[in-house]
Design a protein around this motif. Structure first.
Motif, mmCIF file in Angstrom:
data_model
loop_
_atom_site.group_PDB
_atom_site.id
_atom_site.type_symbol
_atom_site.label_atom_id
_atom_site.label_comp_id
_atom_site.label_asym_id
_atom_site.label_seq_id
_atom_site.Cartn_x
_atom_site.Cartn_y
_atom_site.Cartn_z
ATOM 1 N N SER A 30 2.323 1.779 -3.285
ATOM 2 C CA SER A 30 1.302 2.304 -4.227
ATOM 3 C C SER A 30 1.091 3.825 -3.891
ATOM 4 O O SER A 30 1.062 4.748 -4.935
ATOM 5 N N LEU B 178 -1.107 -2.081 -7.731
ATOM 6 C CA LEU B 178 -0.433 -2.491 -6.625
ATOM 7 C C LEU B 178 -1.284 -2.660 -5.685
ATOM 8 O O LEU B 178 -1.152 -3.626 -4.692
ATOM 9 N N LEU B 179 -2.365 -1.884 -5.390
ATOM 10 C CA LEU B 179 -3.244 -2.046 -4.273
ATOM 11 C C LEU B 179 -4.135 -3.681 -4.269
ATOM 12 O O LEU B 179 -4.295 -3.933 -3.235
ATOM 13 N N GLN C 283 -0.538 2.530 -9.704
ATOM 14 C CA GLN C 283 -0.491 2.514 -8.486
ATOM 15 C C GLN C 283 -1.553 1.780 -7.951
ATOM 16 O O GLN C 283 -1.642 0.928 -6.772
ATOM 17 N N THR D 23 0.748 -1.223 0.171
ATOM 18 C CA THR D 23 -0.099 0.019 0.060
ATOM 19 C C THR D 23 0.924 1.460 0.056
ATOM 20 O O THR D 23 0.635 2.319 -0.724
#
Length: 483
Positions: A346, A439-440, A436, A343
Motif C-alpha cells: 500500500s 489495501l490497508l 492504496q 501495508t
C-alpha cells in the motif's frame, strides 16, 4: 498401483480437480466481463448480474449441502454437483444473450454450492487426524493457487481466443473428475442424518441470498440505494431468525452448535478474515496495477502470479516449519507477516520496481499459505466423523461470507474515496491513493485475525507433522452433531 486399490489417492485426485475448477472460476470470469459486455452490446455495469446470480444461487444451496450428503450419500451428491457445474459451464460458453448467461451462471452456482462442502467432508472422513496436515498441504493448491492464476488464464483467453473459453476450461477437468469419481469413489451415508429442516432451509435460502445480493451489488449501486438497503435489512433479519431457529431445533440444517467448541470457532473466524483479506487484495491490486501502469488484464494477472508461487512454496515448507513452531505460532506469524506486506504494498504503490512488487506478493503467498494450512489442518480436530458433513458446510459458509464481505468493503472504500474522473476513452478513473488505502483494509482484516489467534493455546493444536506422536497433548472432548 490401481486406483481402486488406493481410495485415498482417488479422493485427493477428484477433490483437487473439482476444487481447482471451482476456485479458479471465482476470478477468471471477472477478467472477461468487459469482453462480454461488448459482445452482447450492454453497459459494463449490466454484467454484474453474471456474478450476482452465481453468488445468490450458491448462497441458497451451500447451507443444505451437508444434510444432502449425509442423507443421500456424499458420493452421489458430490458427483451430481460436479455434473451440474460442468454442464452449466458448457451452457455458459454457448450463451447467446446476457439473460441466458446469467441463468446458466445461477445453475453453476447451485453446483458450486453443493460441491465444496461435500467434497471437503469426503476428504476429511477419508483421512485420519494425523494424516490431515499432509493433506492440507494439497488443499492449498486448488483453494488458494487457482484464484491467483484465474486472471492470467482469463486475460489470455480474452485477448487470444474468446470469453467463452473462461467457461470451457472447466469441462475437461469436470469430465475427468466425474469419470474417476464414478468408478472409484466410495459411498458414505449417515444413518442419523434426520429429516430436512425445512424452515431453516427457507430462512437461510432467503436470508443469505439477499445478503449476498446486497454485499455484491452495494458498491456499484450505492449503499444508500433503496433496493440495497431493504434487501440488506430483510436479509439480515432473516439470517438472525435462521440462527435463532438453528440453535433451538433438534436436527438443524446448519449445526451452529459446533461453534461452541472454542478451537473450531476461533479458527473459523480466522479463516473468514483471511479469505476477506486475500480476495479483497486479489480484487484491488489488479485494478490498481492497471490504473497506474496502463497494463492489460493479462499483465496485471502476471503481476499477482508470484503470490501463487509463494503458496506452493509454503505447502512444501510446512513440515520444516512445524518442527520449529507450534500451530498457534505459525498462524500468528503468518498473519502478521501478511499484514505487514499488505501495508508495504500500500505504501510503495504500483509504480515501485515491478520485481520488488513481485517479491512482496511472493511473500504474501508464503506467509498466508502457512497460516491457511495450519488452520485447515487443525480446525476439525474436535469434530467427529458423523458431524463432519455439517462442520465442513459451516466452514464453507463462513469462508464465502468472508470473501463477499472483503470485496464489498474494499470496493466501497474505492467508491467512497475515489475521484470520479473520466479518461479520454470515457472510463471512470479512481484516484490511486484510494487503491492504496483500500489495501490497508485487507491488512486490517488480518490484524483482527491475529488478535483472535493470540487467544489460542499451544495445547489446542495437534502436531502439524504427519506420523508424529502427540502423547504430550491432552485429549480434548469431541463435538458431535447433537451436542
Amino acid at each position: 498401483m490401481r486406483l481402486y486399490q488406493n481410495p485415498k489417492l482417488v479422493v485427493c485426485i477428484v477433490y483437487v480437480m473439482a476444487m481447482f475448477m471451482v476456485s479458479m472460476d471465482g476470478t477468471i470470469v471477472n477478467v472477461v466481463l468487459p469482453h462480454i459486455s461488448r459482445e452482447f452490446h450492454v453497459a459494463p455495469s449490466a454484467t454484474s448480474g453474471i456474478n450476482v446470480g452465481y453468488l445468490v444461487s450458491l448462497a441458497v444451496f451451500l447451507p443444505i449441502s451437508g444434510w444432502l450428503g449425509d442423507r443421500f450419500g456424499t458420493k452421489k451428491i458430490f458427483l451430481l454437483a460436479l455434473g451440474v457445474f460442468t454442464l452449466a459451464s458448457l451452457l455458459c460458453g454457448f450463451a447467446t444473450s446476457l439473460e441466458n448467461l446469467t441463468l446458466f451462471r445461477a445453475l453453476q452456482g447451485a453446483g458450486g454450492g453443493l460441491l465444496t462442502p461435500v467434497g471437503m467432508a469426503i476428504l476429511f472422513r477419508t483421512f485420519t487426524q494425523e494424516e490431515r496436515p499432509k493433506v492440507s498441504r494439497t488443499l492449498i493448491l486448488p483453494i488458494a493457487f487457482a484464484p491467483a492464476i484465474g486472471p492470467i488464464v482469463g486475460g489470455f483467453f480474452a485477448e487470444q481466443l474468446s470469453w467463452s473459453w473462461a467457461f470451457y476450461i472447466n469441462i475437461p477437468f469436470g469430465i475427468v473428475a466425474l469419470l474417476i469419481g464414478l468408478l472409484f469413489l466410495k459411498e458414505h451415508k449417515e444413518p442419523a442424518a434426520g429429516r430436512l429442516d425445512l424452515a431453516g432451509f427457507l430462512l437461510s435460502a432467503l436470508g443469505l441470498s439477499m445478503l449476498m445480493y446486497a454485499l455484491s451489488t452495494g458498491p456499484s449501486k450505492g449503499w444508500d440505494s433503496p433496493v440495497i438497503v431493504y434487501t440488506g435489512i430483510i436479509g439480515f433479519i432473516l439470517v438472525c431468525l435462521f440462527v435463532w431457529l438453528e440453535l433451538r431445533v433438534k436436527e438443524p440444517m446448519l449445526n451452529l452448535r459446533l461453534l461452541s467448541d472454542r478451537l473450531f470457532r476461533s479458527l473459523g473466524l480466522i479463516s473468514l478474515l483471511s479469505q476477506a483479506a486475500l480476495m479483497g487484495m486479489l480484487f484491488v491490486f489488479p485494478l490498481m496495477y492497471q490504473n497506474a501502469m496502463n497494463a492489460s488484464a493479462l499483465e496485471s494477472g502476471l503481476a499477482t502470479f508470484p503470490e501463487a508461487l509463494g503458496l506452493m512454496i509454503a505447502s512444501r515448507m510446512i513440515p520444516w516449519t512445524s518442527k520449529r513452531l507450534n500451530g498457534q505460532q505459525i498462524i500468528c506469524l503468518g498473519l502478521l507477516g501478511t499484514a505487514l506486506i499488505f501495508t508495504m504494498i500500500s505504501i510503495v504503490g504500483p509504480t515501485a520496481n515491478p520485481w520488488f512488487l513481485r517479491a512482496l506478493l511472493f511473500g504474501v503467498g508464503v506467509c498466508l499459505g502457512h497460516a491457511v494450512i495450519a488452520v485447515q489442518s487443525s480446525i476439525f480436530t474436535n469434530v467427529t466423523s458423523s458431524s463432519m458433513g455439517r462442520a465442513t458446510t459451516l466452514f464453507n459458509v463462513q469462508n464465502r461470507v468472508g470473501s463477499a464481505v472483503g470485496v464489498a468493503i474494499l470496493a466501497s472504500v474505492l467508491g467512497a474515496l475515489g475521484t470520479s474522473e473520466k479518461s479520454t476513452e470515457g472510463m471512470v478513473q479512481i484516484d490511486l491513493a484510494s487503491y492504496q488505502f483500500a489495501l490497508l483494509g485487507s491488512a486490517v482484516f488480518l490484524v483482527i485475525g491475529l488478535i483472535i489467534s493470540l487467544s489460542l493455546k499451544k495445547k489446542d493444536f495437534k502436531s502439524l507433522l504427519p506420523n508424529q506422536k502427540t502423547r504430550d497433548i491432552p485429549k480434548t472432548e469431541t463435538i458431535t452433531a447433537n451436542k
